[in-house]
Design a protein around this motif. Structure first.
Motif, PDB file in Angstrom:
ATOM      1  N   ARG A 134       0.840  -1.203   0.000  1.00  0.00           N
ATOM      2  CA  ARG A 134       0.000   0.000   0.000  1.00  0.00           C
ATOM      3  C   ARG A 134       0.876   1.255   0.000  1.00  0.00           C
ATOM      4  N   TYR A 135       1.974   1.178   0.749  1.00  0.00           N
ATOM      5  CA  TYR A 135       2.876   2.333   0.821  1.00  0.00           C
ATOM      6  C   TYR A 135       4.243   1.959   0.244  1.00  0.00           C
ATOM      7  N   TRP A 188       8.305   2.518   0.409  1.00  0.00           N
ATOM      8  CA  TRP A 188       9.414   2.959   1.263  1.00  0.00           C
ATOM      9  C   TRP A 188      10.717   2.709   0.513  1.00  0.00           C
ATOM     10  N   THR A 211       9.116   8.081   1.412  1.00  0.00           N
ATOM     11  CA  THR A 211       7.894   7.289   1.558  1.00  0.00           C
ATOM     12  C   THR A 211       6.671   8.110   1.196  1.00  0.00           C
ATOM     13  N   ASN A 212       5.513   7.429   1.146  1.00  0.00           N
ATOM     14  CA  ASN A 212       4.244   8.149   1.077  1.00  0.00           C
ATOM     15  C   ASN A 212       3.353   7.730   2.250  1.00  0.00           C
ATOM     16  N   GLU A 213       3.982   7.158   3.284  1.00  0.00           N
ATOM     17  CA  GLU A 213       3.236   6.769   4.486  1.00  0.00           C
ATOM     18  C   GLU A 213       3.466   7.813   5.577  1.00  0.00           C
ATOM     19  N   ARG A 272       8.839  -0.140  11.975  1.00  0.00           N
ATOM     20  CA  ARG A 272       7.542  -0.016  12.667  1.00  0.00           C
ATOM     21  C   ARG A 272       7.702  -0.298  14.151  1.00  0.00           C
TER      22      ARG A 272
END
Ligand code: URA
Length: 239
Positions: free
Chosen positions: A62-63, A65, A116-118, A237
């Motif tokens: 989904r994201y 990195w 990233t886009n998260e 994370r």
């Protein structure tokens, strides 16, 4: 998840451009749930469909990195009228994904930069509350001393009144020029350069080597990027 165009899904991996995807589909190299795709515009749910490209299963994330080995001369920004940004180092398909740098490196600083886009995880990584260490290798003019190490450890008060948290300074070599590893938990503007300048040792060269559990990949040439692995993401994370 909402269905998306096949070319968008496959190109989002950064490995093929949309034009290449179109060609692969025409050559029958793309299978969706066991059936050859017919056109780039075909839609699939990227989270549930099994997509094979030339026999290789696509892992959809989904994201995105990325680890970039930033060269000097690029701004850590998404757009800037004044010159090249780190996004210019990425292929078009990745430039379209709304990526941004996780924190900033100065234009002349090299080394580890995450993109990233998260948003939420990126924000957490940068927050001083989360204690993610950043490690830099600095070459400075002048001889670094134990006194400098103590000043870093004690938490430095910069000339403009900025109070820095306790930081690490490990001297690697000391002479007319010195080299050291600097470890910070925060990321104030030009912080490494300002702290070392306050010790009277201006920075000649700066490179970021580490961010949390992530180390700059020694096999990644300057100016190149790679995707983070599942394990690296999991580590971030948990950090
Ligand atoms: N500190 C600096 O002074 N510059 C950087 O690019 C990063 C940390």
């Amino acid at each position: 998840m909402e269905k998306q165009r096949l070319d968008k899904i496959i190109a989002s991996t950064g490995r093929w451009s949309r034009r290449e995807v179109k060609l692969l589909i025409r050559q029958g190299e793309v299978l969706v749930d066991g059936f050859p795709a017919r056109a780039s515009e075909d839609k699939a749910d990227p989270e549930t469909a099994e997509i094979l490209v030339s026999g290789e299963a696509l892992t959809y994330r989904r994201y995105t990195w990325l680890m970039l080995n930033k060269p000097a001369g690029y701004l850590s920004a998404t757009e800037d009228g004044r010159g090249a940004t780190v996004l210019d180092l990425l292929p078009q398909e990745l430039q379209r994904q709304g990526l941004f740098p996780v924190g900033r490196l100065d234009k002349d600083t090299e080394g580890l930069l995450l993109l990233t886009n998260e948003g939420v995880l990126a924000h957490d990584l940068l927050s001083p509350r989360h204690h993610v260490d950043k490690v830099y290798r600095a070459r400075v003019a002048g001889r670094l001393t134990e006194e400098d190490c103590r000043a870093f450890f004690d938490g430095m008060l910069l000339g403009d009144g900025t109070q820095c948290q306790s930081a690490g300074l490990e001297i690697l070599s000391a002479g007319e020029e010195s080299e050291a590893l600097v470890t910070l938990r925060e990321g104030k503007f030009h912080q490494v350069k300002r702290m070392l300048a306050q010790c009277g040792k201006p920075v000649l060269y700066l490179e970021r080597l580490q961010m949390g559990n992530l180390t700059l990949d020694a096999s990644l040439p300057r100016g190149e990027f790679r995707f983070l692995t599942e394990e690296e993401l999991e580590g971030l994370r948990n950090s």
